[in-house]
Design a protein around this motif. Sequence first.
Motif: not given
Length: 121
Positions: A38-63
Motif C-alpha cells: 500500500e505504501a508503494a502505491g500498489a494494492s493487493i486485490t486477492g490472495g490466500a494461504a493454501l492447505e497442504r498439497s496432500s489435500t489437493a485433487t487433480t482433474v486430468r482431461q487429456p481426451d
Amino acid sequence: MAQYMFMLFDSEEWYDQITPEQWESTMKLHNDFSAAVEAAGASITGGAALERSSTATTVRQPDGNALVTDGPFIETKEALGGFYLIECRDMEQALELAKLCPSGNIEVRPVMDTSSETPPE
C-alpha cells in the motif's frame, strides 16, 4: 495498472514445525508486506494461504474424459502454499514488491487480460 500473481512456494515441513509464536510472527510479516504494498502505491486485490498439497485433487482431461486423482499434479519438495494478486505499475515494481514478500520462493507472473476479443500475443 497491471496485475501480477505472486505464487509463494516453500517446503511443507513448515506445517509440521510451526509453533503458535512462529505463526503469529509469520502473520505479522504478511501484514507488514501488505502495508509495504500500500505504501508503494500498489494494492493487493486477492490472495490466500493454501492447505497442504496432500489435500489437493487433480482433474486430468487429456481426451475429454475427466480423470480425478488424489494429490497434486506434480510431486516436488516445494509446494504452492499461497498467493497474492497484486495490482501495481509494472513488472519492475512487482519484482521490487516480491523482494519484500515473506516467502522463500516467489514466482511472479503477469495476469492475462482476457477482456479483449483478440488472443494474447
